[in-house]
Design an enzyme around this catalytic site. Structure first.
Site, PDB file in Angstrom:
ATOM      1  N   ASP A  52      35.781 -31.688 -15.520  1.00 12.52           N
ATOM      2  CA  ASP A  52      36.666 -30.466 -15.891  1.00 12.52           C
ATOM      3  C   ASP A  52      37.446 -29.963 -14.462  1.00 12.52           C
ATOM      4  OD1 ASP A  52      36.118 -30.218 -18.599  1.00 12.52           O
ATOM      5  OD2 ASP A  52      34.370 -29.362 -18.160  1.00 12.52           O
ATOM      6  N   TYR A 111      24.600 -36.940 -12.717  1.00 12.23           N
ATOM      7  CA  TYR A 111      25.445 -35.783 -12.155  1.00 12.23           C
ATOM      8  C   TYR A 111      24.699 -35.167 -11.377  1.00 12.23           C
ATOM      9  CZ  TYR A 111      29.490 -36.039 -15.359  1.00 12.23           C
ATOM     10  OH  TYR A 111      30.544 -36.355 -15.851  1.00 12.23           O
TER      11      TYR A 111
END
EC number: 5.4.99.12
Length: 245
Positions: A52, A111
């Site tokens: 994003d 992540y």
């Protein structure tokens, strides 16, 4: 057409995300433009993760098909030159079989989320971490995080606009550790729902500040209700760290 696997690092701050969007600067768009300058071709750069706006990467993986063979180090070095001054670096390039797909061949995505737990503002990490001034209990966060491991309906931690066919995901790792002022959240799964990592981190923050217990976090998960989620952590602290194949 020869296919190349790219490992990519970038600062996501100036971009509207990975995916090409009309009239907006994106990582995928910057890479495609750099390839055009390098070899004169219009190419599609397919990424393993569609990060994003404001999300960073230290180990994004992509693939691209070119019309001719190039030495792998030539691809890497040419892209380094053509990407300047973008905060994007091609760390490595290697020729791979046509069967390799950066997105669909991935077996796990890893992540990292960075929290800087201090009162003073961030001078060096302003767009690269989430500053939380109130003291957090990282050990309590870690212990609560283990309640989220395994296969679950993660609707509580799913963005309303998420396009995944199912909210069922299997979370393989969710570790929280502290080193000085920095708290690191490391998580791994084959795939994640849209905003899942940031939503889990925001909910773990509630545990760290003592407002939620581990039981509260587990109850929020089992509710499968977005309104039960804690605040969503900002994009600036999130990094796509690595992709496994």
């Amino acid at each position: 057409m020869p296919r190349y696997k790219l490992t990519i690092e970038y600062d996501g701050t100036p971009y509207a995300g990975w995916q090409i969007q009309a009239d907006q600067q994106t990582v995928q768009g910057a890479l495609a433009q750099a390839f055009k300058r390098f070899c004169g071709e219009d190419v599609h750069v397919a990424g393993a993760g569609r990060t994003d706006a404001g999300v960073h990467a230290t180990g994004q993986v992509a693939h691209v098909d070119l019309s001719r063979h190039w030495r792998s180090d030539t691809v890497r070095d040419a892209m380094t030159a053509q990407l300047r001054p973008h905060p994007i670096a091609v760390l490595s390039a290697e020729e791979v079989p046509d069967s390799f797909d950066a997105r669909f061949s991935a077996t796990k995505r890893h992540y990292l989320y960075r929290i800087i737990n201090r009162r003073p503002d961030l001078a060096l990490d302003r767009d690269r971490a989430w500053r939380i001034p109130q003291k957090l209990d990282a050990q309590a966060m870690h212990e609560a995080a283990q309640r989220l491991l395994g296969k679950h309906d993660f609707s509580t931690f799913r963005a309303a606009e998420c396009q995944a066919a199912s909210p069922l995901k299997t979370l393989d790792q969710l570790d929280v550790s502290r080193s000085g002022d920095e708290i690191r959240v490391i998580t791994s799964a084959r795939s994640f729902l849209h905003h899942q990592v940031r939503s889990m981190v925001g909910s773990l923050m509630r545990v760290g500040e003592g407002r939620w217990s581990a039981d509260d976090l587990e109850a929020a998960l089992k509710a499968a209700d977005r309104t039960r989620c804690g605040p969503m952590a900002p994009a600036a602290g999130l990094y796509l760290a690595a992709v496994s194949y």
